[in-house]
Write a protein that holds these residues in place. Structure first.
Motif, PDB file in Angstrom:
ATOM      1  N   LYS A  38       0.779  -1.238   0.000  1.00 27.00           N
ATOM      2  CA  LYS A  38       0.000   0.000   0.000  1.00 27.00           C
ATOM      3  C   LYS A  38       0.809   1.286   0.000  1.00 27.00           C
ATOM      4  O   LYS A  38       0.241   2.353  -0.210  1.00 27.00           O
ATOM      5  CB  LYS A  38      -0.959   0.020   1.192  1.00 27.00           C
ATOM      6  N   MET A  39       2.099   1.228   0.262  1.00 30.45           N
ATOM      7  CA  MET A  39       2.927   2.434   0.310  1.00 30.45           C
ATOM      8  C   MET A  39       4.162   2.229  -0.550  1.00 30.45           C
ATOM      9  O   MET A  39       4.718   1.138  -0.585  1.00 30.45           O
ATOM     10  CB  MET A  39       3.386   2.755   1.743  1.00 30.45           C
ATOM     11  N   GLY A  40       4.601   3.313  -1.176  1.00 32.85           N
ATOM     12  CA  GLY A  40       5.841   3.252  -1.934  1.00 32.85           C
ATOM     13  C   GLY A  40       7.038   3.251  -1.001  1.00 32.85           C
ATOM     14  O   GLY A  40       6.971   3.765   0.117  1.00 32.85           O
ATOM     15  N   CYS A  43       8.225   6.547   0.789  1.00 40.15           N
ATOM     16  CA  CYS A  43       7.378   6.977   1.912  1.00 40.15           C
ATOM     17  C   CYS A  43       7.475   6.021   3.099  1.00 40.15           C
ATOM     18  O   CYS A  43       7.385   6.445   4.251  1.00 40.15           O
ATOM     19  CB  CYS A  43       5.934   7.154   1.448  1.00 40.15           C
ATOM     20  N   LYS A  60       3.201  14.571   1.237  1.00 39.32           N
ATOM     21  CA  LYS A  60       2.953  13.510   0.251  1.00 39.32           C
ATOM     22  C   LYS A  60       2.940  12.148   0.944  1.00 39.32           C
ATOM     23  O   LYS A  60       2.042  11.336   0.734  1.00 39.32           O
ATOM     24  CB  LYS A  60       4.028  13.527  -0.839  1.00 39.32           C
ATOM     25  N   CYS A  61       3.935  11.910   1.773  1.00 32.00           N
ATOM     26  CA  CYS A  61       4.022  10.617   2.461  1.00 32.00           C
ATOM     27  C   CYS A  61       2.958  10.501   3.553  1.00 32.00           C
ATOM     28  O   CYS A  61       2.491   9.394   3.839  1.00 32.00           O
ATOM     29  CB  CYS A  61       5.422  10.397   3.012  1.00 32.00           C
ATOM     30  N   GLU A  64       0.065   9.085   1.825  1.00 32.50           N
ATOM     31  CA  GLU A  64       0.219   7.634   1.635  1.00 32.50           C
ATOM     32  C   GLU A  64       0.013   6.885   2.951  1.00 32.50           C
ATOM     33  O   GLU A  64      -0.600   5.827   2.970  1.00 32.50           O
ATOM     34  CB  GLU A  64       1.591   7.306   1.052  1.00 32.50           C
ATOM     35  N   GLY A  67      -3.632   6.816   3.762  1.00 34.17           N
ATOM     36  CA  GLY A  67      -4.240   5.863   2.830  1.00 34.17           C
ATOM     37  C   GLY A  67      -3.883   4.418   3.166  1.00 34.17           C
ATOM     38  O   GLY A  67      -4.648   3.494   2.891  1.00 34.17           O
ATOM     39  N   PHE A  68      -2.724   4.234   3.764  1.00 32.95           N
ATOM     40  CA  PHE A  68      -2.219   2.941   4.212  1.00 32.95           C
ATOM     41  C   PHE A  68      -3.169   2.347   5.242  1.00 32.95           C
ATOM     42  O   PHE A  68      -3.435   1.162   5.262  1.00 32.95           O
ATOM     43  CB  PHE A  68      -0.830   3.198   4.800  1.00 32.95           C
TER      44      PHE A  68
END
Length: 116
Positions: A38-40, A43, A60-61, A64, A67-68
């Motif tokens: 779910k995360m890059g 991040c 930005k992170c 994420e 959203g994670f």
């Protein structure tokens, strides 16, 4: 004296088994929620640094991270604390930093962006 050694061995066995069960439970939560996808990586590293070291997390992170999801965030922090590489860290301190990072990100994401 022998009964004390048996008792000690049982206590160690109980805690070892409890830790193994916690790890399996956390692994199952991670799998069920697809947490590891779910995360890059950039991040993930930023969030890790913010929680386990000293650093900040970008907006930005934060997006994420939120959203994670809270379940994935909390479970991965717990699983990381179970890793012997992090045995010297204070779990209480890490949990506080984890909650702080989550709350900062949540506030950042929930706040309206300033208009130009």
């Amino acid at each position: 004296m022998a009964s004390l050694n048996v008792y000690s061995a049982l206590v160690v066995l109980f805690f070892t088994r409890a830790a193994a069960m916690a790890t399996k439970e956390n692994d199952q939560i991670i799998k069920d929620n697809n947490c590891e996808t779910k995360m890059g990586l950039p991040c993930v590293l930023e969030a890790f640094t913010s929680i386990f070291k000293t650093g900040t997390i970008s907006s930005k992170c934060c997006g994420e991270l939120v959203g994670f999801g809270k379940v994935c965030h909390t479970t991965l922090v717990k699983r990381t604390l179970e890793n012997p590489l992090f045995k010297d860290l204070s779990p209480a301190r890490i949990i506080v930093k984890s909650i702080q990072t989550w709350n900062i990100c949540l506030a950042l994401i929930d706040s309206p962006s300033p208009s130009a």
